[in-house]
Design a protein around this motif. Sequence first.
Motif, PDB file in Angstrom:
ATOM      1  N   PRO A 141       0.833  -1.207   0.000  1.00  0.00           N
ATOM      2  CA  PRO A 141       0.000   0.000   0.000  1.00  0.00           C
ATOM      3  C   PRO A 141       0.869   1.259   0.000  1.00  0.00           C
ATOM      4  O   PRO A 141       1.884   1.315   0.707  1.00  0.00           O
ATOM      5  CB  PRO A 141      -0.805  -0.109   1.294  1.00  0.00           C
ATOM      6  N   PRO A 142       0.490   2.276  -0.746  1.00  0.00           N
ATOM      7  CA  PRO A 142       1.284   3.510  -0.812  1.00  0.00           C
ATOM      8  C   PRO A 142       1.030   4.405   0.398  1.00  0.00           C
ATOM      9  O   PRO A 142       0.471   5.503   0.281  1.00  0.00           O
ATOM     10  CB  PRO A 142       0.797   4.153  -2.110  1.00  0.00           C
ATOM     11  N   ILE A 143       1.438   3.939   1.565  1.00  0.00           N
ATOM     12  CA  ILE A 143       1.154   4.674   2.805  1.00  0.00           C
ATOM     13  C   ILE A 143       2.376   5.456   3.281  1.00  0.00           C
ATOM     14  O   ILE A 143       2.298   6.655   3.542  1.00  0.00           O
ATOM     15  CB  ILE A 143       0.658   3.706   3.902  1.00  0.00           C
ATOM     16  N   ILE A 144       3.520   4.788   3.388  1.00  0.00           N
ATOM     17  CA  ILE A 144       4.736   5.448   3.858  1.00  0.00           C
ATOM     18  C   ILE A 144       5.608   5.787   2.654  1.00  0.00           C
ATOM     19  O   ILE A 144       6.030   4.879   1.924  1.00  0.00           O
ATOM     20  CB  ILE A 144       5.519   4.548   4.834  1.00  0.00           C
ATOM     21  N   PHE A 265      -0.092   7.907   7.075  1.00  0.00           N
ATOM     22  CA  PHE A 265       1.207   8.346   7.579  1.00  0.00           C
ATOM     23  C   PHE A 265       1.398   9.819   7.253  1.00  0.00           C
ATOM     24  O   PHE A 265       1.099  10.265   6.136  1.00  0.00           O
ATOM     25  CB  PHE A 265       2.316   7.511   6.930  1.00  0.00           C
ATOM     26  N   ALA A 266       1.909  10.577   8.215  1.00  0.00           N
ATOM     27  CA  ALA A 266       2.207  11.996   7.982  1.00  0.00           C
ATOM     28  C   ALA A 266       3.176  12.480   9.044  1.00  0.00           C
ATOM     29  O   ALA A 266       3.026  12.151  10.235  1.00  0.00           O
ATOM     30  CB  ALA A 266       0.931  12.843   8.011  1.00  0.00           C
ATOM     31  N   ASP A 267       4.199  13.224   8.620  1.00  0.00           N
ATOM     32  CA  ASP A 267       5.154  13.854   9.535  1.00  0.00           C
ATOM     33  C   ASP A 267       5.787  12.847  10.487  1.00  0.00           C
ATOM     34  O   ASP A 267       5.965  13.118  11.689  1.00  0.00           O
ATOM     35  CB  ASP A 267       4.468  14.965  10.339  1.00  0.00           C
ATOM     36  N   GLY A 268       6.101  11.678   9.978  1.00  0.00           N
ATOM     37  CA  GLY A 268       6.776  10.673  10.790  1.00  0.00           C
ATOM     38  C   GLY A 268       5.873   9.859  11.685  1.00  0.00           C
ATOM     39  O   GLY A 268       6.341   8.985  12.419  1.00  0.00           O
ATOM     40  N   VAL A 269       4.575  10.153  11.653  1.00  0.00           N
ATOM     41  CA  VAL A 269       3.625   9.471  12.533  1.00  0.00           C
ATOM     42  C   VAL A 269       2.723   8.552  11.716  1.00  0.00           C
ATOM     43  O   VAL A 269       2.109   8.985  10.739  1.00  0.00           O
ATOM     44  CB  VAL A 269       2.763  10.488  13.312  1.00  0.00           C
ATOM     45  N   LEU A 270       2.661   7.298  12.140  1.00  0.00           N
ATOM     46  CA  LEU A 270       1.806   6.306  11.490  1.00  0.00           C
ATOM     47  C   LEU A 270       0.526   6.176  12.301  1.00  0.00           C
ATOM     48  O   LEU A 270       0.562   6.092  13.541  1.00  0.00           O
ATOM     49  CB  LEU A 270       2.523   4.959  11.416  1.00  0.00           C
ATOM     50  N   ARG A 271      -0.607   6.155  11.613  1.00  0.00           N
ATOM     51  CA  ARG A 271      -1.896   6.079  12.290  1.00  0.00           C
ATOM     52  C   ARG A 271      -2.581   4.750  11.981  1.00  0.00           C
ATOM     53  O   ARG A 271      -2.497   4.250  10.856  1.00  0.00           O
ATOM     54  CB  ARG A 271      -2.787   7.259  11.878  1.00  0.00           C
ATOM     55  N   VAL A 339       7.940  -4.273   7.453  1.00  0.00           N
ATOM     56  CA  VAL A 339       7.754  -5.420   6.569  1.00  0.00           C
ATOM     57  C   VAL A 339       6.279  -5.486   6.202  1.00  0.00           C
ATOM     58  O   VAL A 339       5.419  -5.634   7.073  1.00  0.00           O
ATOM     59  CB  VAL A 339       8.192  -6.745   7.237  1.00  0.00           C
ATOM     60  N   TRP A 340       5.991  -5.355   4.908  1.00  0.00           N
ATOM     61  CA  TRP A 340       4.609  -5.358   4.431  1.00  0.00           C
ATOM     62  C   TRP A 340       4.209  -6.790   4.063  1.00  0.00           C
ATOM     63  O   TRP A 340       4.555  -7.283   2.989  1.00  0.00           O
ATOM     64  CB  TRP A 340       4.470  -4.441   3.218  1.00  0.00           C
TER      65      TRP A 340
END
Length: 428
Positions: A141-144, A265-271, A339-340
Amino acid sequence: MSHDETEVLVVGGGQSGIAMSEHLGRLGIDHLVLERDRVAEAWRTGRWDSLCANGPAWHDRFPGLELEGVDPDAFAPKERVARYFAEYAEMIGAPLRTGVQVHEVRRAEDGHGFLARTSEGTVRSRYVVAATGPFQKAAVPPIIPETAGITQLHSSAYRSPEQLPEGGVLVVGAGSSGVQIADELRRAGRDVHLSVGEHDRPPRRYRGRDNVWWLGVLGLWDMATPGPGKEHTTIAVTGARGGYTIDFRDLAASGVRLVGRTDSFADGVLRFREDLAGNLAGGDANFLSVLEAADRYVERTGLDLPPEPEAHRLGPLPQDALDPVLELDLRAAGITSVVWATGFGIDYSWLRVDTFDDRGRPLHERGVSREPGVYFLGLPWLSRRGSSFIWGTWHDARNLADLLDIQRGYARYDGDARVVATPAVARV
């Protein structure tokens, strides 16, 4: 460059291609199997070093050859599985060419059959079987973003804990791959977070029988279609370390931190989504439903299988589910790798025929495509629940070979009924 002709071109030399070759050979049908790497290459290099089959050796094999040297109730290591398919191909004399990349298959310009363009020339055939299986393209997924400064890799590229940089690891995905990788990393002393989505969680063994046996006697392997919303269900089951029932409570007790489904993910924070408790409860419900169905079967049949009342007693949900972490600053948490374990997509860009939907998914009925002469094999739910498993693809291949032979019979008819042999009866 070579120019070959064959009646059936089989693309893919893994379990599906080898199975198809056996049945085509049984019917005396001229065919060629092309494999871009070695036989069963995905088993050799497409998985981590400690991978084992998820089913016992008595079950996860073709009918014509046992896994010699592996206890029937054991779970074969990946190298042994790969060698098994190479041995099987040799045993049946499969007309197999390895190291051949198929660049393109399209209908021949004269309309008669198909023309394949490969790394070693062209192959003309009357029929084509796409046996490349369901694990063609890693799905991440294109998250990070890559610029986040985090090592990211798909589970198919993961080999061992030593491969990853020092620091904590987030494993995304709680199916067989994700759970085994998270457990291995934790046992290696890593700080591990595991992102858990919706899943089924069957028992490894119950009342002295393996899960695969229960699926068989309960008729669940032969389900023709998945239930609503179950087309891509994640299955948390393992053959690692001799095979054991996965319980996320045990993982949490070992020190693995559980979080919900990875969302953004935004500004180093994963939700993460606030769904961990519901996902674990859903897995528990699936687990208990299998036990209850098994108990009813034993009562109905009178089998002498010892009861296991303690298996029905599940402990409370882990604290991670009761007080879930919804945000995680990766740097502050010391996480240096992700690891995805998020599965695979399909890629039939090489097959230039009109039998795909707008998302590139094959349009077919039990492997018979909408393009006359093109067949698919090894896909999930091709004909039944077991279709993408080793033994399941063997039975699907037998059915497709018979169907293909029936079509050959009609194609040979020229007005003289003596030309056509009595068609085979396709199995369902």
